[in-house]
Design a protein around this motif. Structure first.
Motif, PDB file in Angstrom:
ATOM      1  N   LYS A   1       0.842   4.141  -2.830  1.00 27.34           N
ATOM      2  CA  LYS A   1       0.896   5.677  -2.768  1.00 27.34           C
ATOM      3  C   LYS A   1       2.029   6.352  -3.283  1.00 27.34           C
ATOM      4  O   LYS A   1       1.987   7.294  -3.973  1.00 27.34           O
ATOM      5  CB  LYS A   1       0.804   5.838  -1.297  1.00 27.34           C
TER       6      LYS A   1
ATOM      7  N   VAL B   1      -0.403   3.898   4.238  1.00 28.86           N
ATOM      8  CA  VAL B   1      -0.674   5.173   3.429  1.00 28.86           C
ATOM      9  C   VAL B   1      -0.957   6.436   4.214  1.00 28.86           C
ATOM     10  O   VAL B   1      -1.262   7.504   3.817  1.00 28.86           O
ATOM     11  CB  VAL B   1      -2.168   5.011   2.459  1.00 28.86           C
TER      12      VAL B   1
ATOM     13  N   ALA C   1       0.884  -1.318  -0.020  1.00 28.11           N
ATOM     14  CA  ALA C   1      -0.031  -0.014   0.148  1.00 28.11           C
ATOM     15  C   ALA C   1       0.755   1.296  -0.056  1.00 28.11           C
ATOM     16  O   ALA C   1       0.492   2.095  -0.622  1.00 28.11           O
ATOM     17  CB  ALA C   1      -0.776  -0.200   1.124  1.00 28.11           C
ATOM     18  N   SER C   2       1.807   1.200   0.688  1.00 28.21           N
ATOM     19  CA  SER C   2       2.915   2.437   0.954  1.00 28.21           C
ATOM     20  C   SER C   2       3.431   2.671  -0.623  1.00 28.21           C
ATOM     21  O   SER C   2       3.576   3.664  -1.044  1.00 28.21           O
ATOM     22  CB  SER C   2       3.825   2.065   1.856  1.00 28.21           C
TER      23      SER C   2
ATOM     24  N   PHE D   1      -6.577   9.172   3.259  1.00 29.83           N
ATOM     25  CA  PHE D   1      -6.083   8.473   1.908  1.00 29.83           C
ATOM     26  C   PHE D   1      -7.119   7.185   1.819  1.00 29.83           C
ATOM     27  O   PHE D   1      -7.386   6.565   2.932  1.00 29.83           O
ATOM     28  CB  PHE D   1      -4.767   7.910   2.064  1.00 29.83           C
TER      29      PHE D   1
ATOM     30  N   ILE E   1      -6.703   2.775  -2.506  1.00 30.41           N
ATOM     31  CA  ILE E   1      -6.347   1.759  -2.405  1.00 30.41           C
ATOM     32  C   ILE E   1      -7.498   0.604  -2.126  1.00 30.41           C
ATOM     33  O   ILE E   1      -8.337   0.978  -1.568  1.00 30.41           O
ATOM     34  CB  ILE E   1      -5.513   1.068  -0.881  1.00 30.41           C
TER      35      ILE E   1
ATOM     36  N   GLU F   1      -4.019   6.836  -5.816  1.00 36.03           N
ATOM     37  CA  GLU F   1      -4.738   7.761  -4.736  1.00 36.03           C
ATOM     38  C   GLU F   1      -5.850   7.052  -4.164  1.00 36.03           C
ATOM     39  O   GLU F   1      -6.608   7.809  -3.447  1.00 36.03           O
ATOM     40  CB  GLU F   1      -5.341   9.119  -5.571  1.00 36.03           C
TER      41      GLU F   1
END
Length: 621
Positions: A138, A192, A134-135, A196, A145, A143
């Motif tokens: 991003k 994130v 996920a990181s 987000f 998930i 923009e």
């Protein structure tokens, strides 16, 4: 829709980047790239990975997110883990069977493959991989998930009492079965940061005995609500209800909306719905009635990537609707590529979606107004050519005309009207009741001739097959009143099977006769199992029966034992296949400097090939 040109190490290939970009250009509010498998160590599926140790992984994801976002759509990516069904999309099934399969519990799959229960250490490792992926998403410019928690994949396997037999903190009570999902969502949030959007995709109900129900789905949604910003409610599982998760043509459009509508009553976050939706009026109604806040489309945007833009520009009548024929998903299973019956550009968006003007404008004659001919004419006109299309019948559509009698295939009949509208708007001059003969072609003196004369029904010289009680399946729409209450459908290919289902739905006694041992071998691998289920409901099946004679009482056949038996019925539907109109092709082959033969006129095949060949024949002029 899952990736196609996935590199050997799991990067997003350039064809897929272009595919997702065109859905953004077409007006979608958000475009989700799927599926990104978070933990290759326990899920060796041939899907996307996002990993800085893989050269080009982050770069290809970044280019894809940028390609979507430049058109105003939000780029999202689906994080997933197949669990005990790792490798489902591999074309090399032997390799799939050699993989270690991991799930919530020790079990043996129906296909005999052993599944090992994930240890707590592996669970922690997988949860951490969701955070890391996920990181990276991003960082790549996504923009939003989407965490995939439905359809029988790993998170769903933990949620399901059918798959999850654990006795530790991850099994037993519904709250315990939700624990893994909650840990994943918390980890994604850590990856994130605040503000987000995180979306969770779930099956509102598994829709099979032993799975969780809608009431359970409501409780699952309430457990997960604090950790997400959007709840995406789908249905069923891939393994035990493909036709539920992806509603087939035999189901009502919007048949799964009730799941989202019920769950929405119990949560305060936005809820999305999905499932065979392709009519803008129905989608507006769903939102207006408060059944969902957001509508998702998958197959509908394969068929027409510009559907959302056409809606916004009040061009609804120009939408090329999905037929729910499963060509797209069958092709992915067979060759790991994309193909769509009604959209010849599918999977080839990298070649560009704009039709380029021809450097030299020519006169083009198209012989035949079926789907291939119409699409060829439309494409040639967009290139700036002068195009004349002639159809010998009073109505355009070719073989599609016969589909108007089958309610579950009405969109296939409507397709001809949509293609006709597009062709006329592009400037095609259309003449019906006009056969293209050698003399006609020579009089028009066209620079290019596209022969799309189609096929004719195959009617073998079987005694009685020309009788008053016989209806050719192609003509059923014109002769419905001739069909009695007891019907023998003579021929068990795709056309015969679909006609038998329709007649059975109308309450008629249907007997289906097929010389081969199998029904509908010409149906694709996704449509065929659902078709056979419907056949079982609505018809008596006689396979291995060779037709000998048609009488007023039915069809006399020879069975597998060599015995002569009567399959009774007052009406006989002849559905014994099609034959190319080679006589027309032979007559016209030398009537222009450039001649292309497309669709059934070249080889009895599918609408998919007719449209695809017509498109490329026009581009070649």
């Amino acid at each position: 829709m899952g990736g196609t040109d996935i590199t050997n190490d799991g990067c997003i290939g350039p064809k897929s980047t272009a595919f997702y970009e065109l859905r953004g250009k077409g007006g979608a509010g958000a475009v989700t790239v799927s599926e990104c498998m978070v933990h290759p160590k326990t899920d060796g599926s041939h899907a996307y990975h996002l990993d800085t140790s893989i050269l080009n992984s982050l770069a290809s994801a970044t280019y894809t997110a940028d390609a979507i976002r430049r058109h105003g759509a939000i780029a999202s990516i689906e994080l997933s883990h197949s669990g005990m069904y790792a490798g489902t999309y591999m074309t090399d099934k032997s390799r799939q069977k050699s993989m270690h399969q991991w799930g919530p519990s020790d079990t043996v799959r129906p296909d005999g493959i052993e599944v090992k229960a994930l240890t707590k250490e592996l669970i922690d490792e997988i949860v951490a991989s969701y955070k890391e992926t996920a990181s990276l998403a991003k960082r790549a410019g996504f923009e939003m998930i989407m965490v995939h928690g439905g359809h029988g994949w790993l998170i769903n396997q933990f949620l399901s009492p059918y798959f999850n037999k654990r006795t530790d903190e991850y099994g037993g009570s519904l709250e315990n079965r939700c624990r893994f999902a909650m840990e994943v969502l918390k980890a994604v949030r850590e990856g994130v940061g605040p503000g987000f959007p995180i979306e969770f995709r779930m099956s509102g109900s598994e829709l099979f005995e032993g799975g969780y129900t809608l009431e359970d789905g409501v409780e699952i949604a309430k457990f997960l609500e604090p950790y997400i910003d959007l709840l995406h409610v789908s249905a069923g599982t891939y393994q035990r209800g493909f036709g539920d998760t992806h509603p087939s043509m035999f189901k009502e459009h919007g048949c799964n909306v009730y799941l989202a509508a019920e769950i929405k009553k119990h949560v305060s976050i936005p809820v999305a719905t999905i499932g065979g939706l392709n009519d803008p009026a129905q989608m507006e109604q769903i939102i207006a009635e408060g059944k969902a806040d957001i509508v998702y489309m998958a197959r509908a945007l394969l068929a027409d990537p510009f559907l959302p833009r056409k809606v916004m520009e009040n061009r609804d009548q120009e939408i090329v609707k999905c037929l729910r024929c499963f060509t797209c998903m069958a092709e992915r299973a067979a060759t790991s590529t994309r193909r769509c019956t009604v959209n010849p550009l599918i999977g080839r968006e990298i070649e560009g979606d704009e039709i380029q003007p021809a450097p030299v404008k020519k006169k083009v004659l198209v012989a035949g107004g079926g789907p291939g001919g119409l699409y060829a004419a439309y494409t040639a006109a967009r290139r700036g050519h002068q195009v004349i299309l002639c159809e010998k019948e009073e109505e355009l559509g070719g073989i599609l005309k016969s589909e108007q009698a089958l309610p579950f295939k009405h969109e296939m009949y409507e397709l001809a009207g949509t293609y006709e509208l597009l062709a006329r708007q592009a400037g095609v001059e259309i003449h019906t009741s006009t056969a293209v003969t050698k003399e006609y072609a020579e009089k028009e003196n066209a620079d290019a001739l596209i022969i799309a004369a189609g096929s004719r029904p195959l009617v073998p010289p079987i005694p009685g097959l020309n009788g008053e009680n016989v209806v050719i399946v192609n003509n059923y729409y014109k002769e419905k009143e001739k069909v009695g209450d007891e019907v023998v459908v003579f021929g068990g290919g795709l056309a015969g099977c679909e006609c038998a289902i329709h007649l059975g739905m109308e309450g008629k006694k249907v007997r289906l006769v097929e010389m081969r041992e199998v029904l509908a071998p010409d149906a694709n691998v996704r449509h065929r199992p659902l078709l056979l289920k419907e056949i079982d409901k609505y018809a008596e099946i006689y396979t291995g029966y060779k037709g000998l004679e048609v009488t007023a009482e039915g069809v006399w056949c020879e069975n597998k034992e060599g015995e002569k038996v009567l399959v009774p019925g007052s009406t006989v539907i002849c559905a014994l296949g099609q034959r190319s109109r080679t006589d027309i092709v032979d007559e016209l082959r030398d009537c222009a400097p450039y001649v292309a033969v497309i669709g059934d006129a070249s080889k009895v095949s599918t609408i998919t090939n007719a449209v695809y060949w017509g498109y490329h024949a026009a581009l070649d002029i």
